[in-house]
Design a protein around this motif. Sequence first.
Motif, PDB file in Angstrom:
ATOM      1  N   ALA A 205       0.848  -1.203   0.000  1.00  0.00           N
ATOM      2  CA  ALA A 205       0.000   0.000   0.000  1.00  0.00           C
ATOM      3  C   ALA A 205       0.874   1.241   0.000  1.00  0.00           C
ATOM      4  O   ALA A 205       1.961   1.242   0.590  1.00  0.00           O
ATOM      5  CB  ALA A 205      -0.916   0.014   1.225  1.00  0.00           C
ATOM      6  N   LYS A 229      -2.517  -0.946  -3.032  1.00  0.00           N
ATOM      7  CA  LYS A 229      -3.625  -0.113  -2.541  1.00  0.00           C
ATOM      8  C   LYS A 229      -3.140   1.329  -2.432  1.00  0.00           C
ATOM      9  O   LYS A 229      -2.084   1.585  -1.838  1.00  0.00           O
ATOM     10  CB  LYS A 229      -4.108  -0.599  -1.162  1.00  0.00           C
ATOM     11  CG  LYS A 229      -4.376  -2.094  -1.085  1.00  0.00           C
ATOM     12  CD  LYS A 229      -5.457  -2.539  -2.036  1.00  0.00           C
ATOM     13  CE  LYS A 229      -5.685  -4.044  -1.956  1.00  0.00           C
ATOM     14  NZ  LYS A 229      -6.445  -4.556  -3.114  1.00  0.00           N
ATOM     15  N   LEU A 401      -7.721  -1.935   3.547  1.00  0.00           N
ATOM     16  CA  LEU A 401      -7.720  -2.167   2.089  1.00  0.00           C
ATOM     17  C   LEU A 401      -6.938  -3.441   1.767  1.00  0.00           C
ATOM     18  O   LEU A 401      -7.370  -4.272   0.961  1.00  0.00           O
ATOM     19  CB  LEU A 401      -7.083  -0.975   1.362  1.00  0.00           C
ATOM     20  CG  LEU A 401      -7.906   0.319   1.303  1.00  0.00           C
ATOM     21  CD1 LEU A 401      -7.033   1.489   0.851  1.00  0.00           C
ATOM     22  CD2 LEU A 401      -9.108   0.172   0.363  1.00  0.00           C
ATOM     23  N   HIS A 402      -5.800  -3.600   2.411  1.00  0.00           N
ATOM     24  CA  HIS A 402      -4.949  -4.776   2.166  1.00  0.00           C
ATOM     25  C   HIS A 402      -5.696  -6.069   2.507  1.00  0.00           C
ATOM     26  O   HIS A 402      -5.618  -7.058   1.785  1.00  0.00           O
ATOM     27  CB  HIS A 402      -3.681  -4.659   3.009  1.00  0.00           C
ATOM     28  CG  HIS A 402      -2.835  -5.887   2.996  1.00  0.00           C
ATOM     29  ND1 HIS A 402      -2.010  -6.200   1.935  1.00  0.00           N
ATOM     30  CD2 HIS A 402      -2.699  -6.899   3.901  1.00  0.00           C
ATOM     31  CE1 HIS A 402      -1.402  -7.343   2.188  1.00  0.00           C
ATOM     32  NE2 HIS A 402      -1.796  -7.791   3.373  1.00  0.00           N
ATOM     33  N   THR A 407     -13.015  -1.461   0.221  1.00  0.00           N
ATOM     34  CA  THR A 407     -12.420  -1.186  -1.099  1.00  0.00           C
ATOM     35  C   THR A 407     -12.307   0.319  -1.332  1.00  0.00           C
ATOM     36  O   THR A 407     -11.819   0.745  -2.377  1.00  0.00           O
ATOM     37  CB  THR A 407     -13.278  -1.803  -2.223  1.00  0.00           C
ATOM     38  OG1 THR A 407     -14.595  -1.243  -2.131  1.00  0.00           O
ATOM     39  CG2 THR A 407     -13.323  -3.316  -2.120  1.00  0.00           C
TER      40      THR A 407
END
Length: 454
Positions: A205, A229, A401-402, A407
């Motif tokens: 990310a 991300k 997110l990971h 999302t």
Amino acid sequence: MIEFSDIEIFKNNNGMRGMRGMRGIWGMRGMWAACGGKGMRAVCAGKGMRRVFAALALAAMIACCLSAATACDSTPSERRGASQGEQAQAEMAAAGSTALGAEWSTEAGGAAEGKAAGSAAAGSTAAGSAGGAETAGSAEPTEKPVFLLIPKQMSNPYMLKMFEGFASACAENGAIPRYGAVAVNTAEEQIDLIMQAMADGDVSAIAVAANNEDQLEPALKAAMDKGIKIISLDSAVNKNSRMVHIQQASPEIIGRALIQAAAKMADGDAVVGLISTTPYATNQSLWISWMQRELDEYPVKYERFNLLPVVYGDDLPEQSKEAALALLDGHPDLTTIITPSVVGMLAVGQALSERRSSVVFTGLGLPSEIAPFIEDGSCPWMYLWNPIDIGYLAAWTARALHDGEITGVEGDYFTAGRLGQRVVVGSADGGTDILLGDPIKFDRDNIGEWKLVY
Ligand code: RAM
């Protein structure tokens, strides 16, 4: 609390060259140029010496962090300050410190309804870090994801505070934090780091404070295509270039509050200088557009308010100080300086103090740096939020997110460690945001406590 020995400084090793096979260095450069690189090059022209100084600062900083065990132990007071800060932060939150929400107004002359409850101050409650290296509760040790924070410029104290929070959240959620080596406030270096991260292949990310809203788009889109991300924080990239933006506070509140503050401080005829960072910073540009709207919407209230054309200090100490001195020299009737920049605030305070000027200033400053000027009255009051919390929230967003928990679409929600549940909301630019809270007003009454926090 952040241990500097854990910082991984992330440098560009010409990763863009490594990308040749995929997209090609010149292809990316071409896309960057097409997105407005020309304008940026124009800004960089004639700044050779600045680049040299920035490079020296960068080298010193990398040396400090790489020899962390020794060099960074040489700043124990800074680290003690941080822990004292966390304690003071918790106390302030418990005491319900002043957030700006209660004070700013969309009405000419009037205060808006109070919104202080649930403020950034309350949201800033430090509940202590889990501090564990591995993700709590997992039976099998899993591989730690790498989260990269790309600052606007790496030695900016505001960016370092953000990274402090980022790293502390990573310690809690089992990620490895890295800090991008950006020497100059330009999109170009940020693009190089994004390309390097893609070439290395181990970054999960990226959280970036954009030096330009649009120029990072090709690189960030390529990174998202590879599954990285992408979050922006502090200064947004456009909606196509991110999954979500971490918004410190309402840009409208910030912009209006600064004009209202300058008007109150002058209490009559106001001749006001405005020192911004660079002309391409998304956050400062947005705040300035709200400042202008405040003036345009209330012509009667502001008929004795003369806002001078914006000048730029590039978010660098020397240039910001030069900009302040030039305003003083060029406008003997100057009453007030506004600067929506942490770097600008300290530089303006120093310039006014050196000149023994009666001009007052306000803006967005770090309490730890501006306290002496609030105490001596040259800055009657100013605003900010907690930059440590911005970084902290970004690293928890990266984790969500990971993990696929969110999302980045409107309505997503997750738990951001000590900041509690956070919801993804629609943003004015058509993308999405996660809001930290209201800005906090710092004045003589509370600066003594806040200067210990950040
Ligand atoms: C500066 C940076 C940052 C801004 C703060 C207030 O150091 O430009 O983007 O949010 O000040």
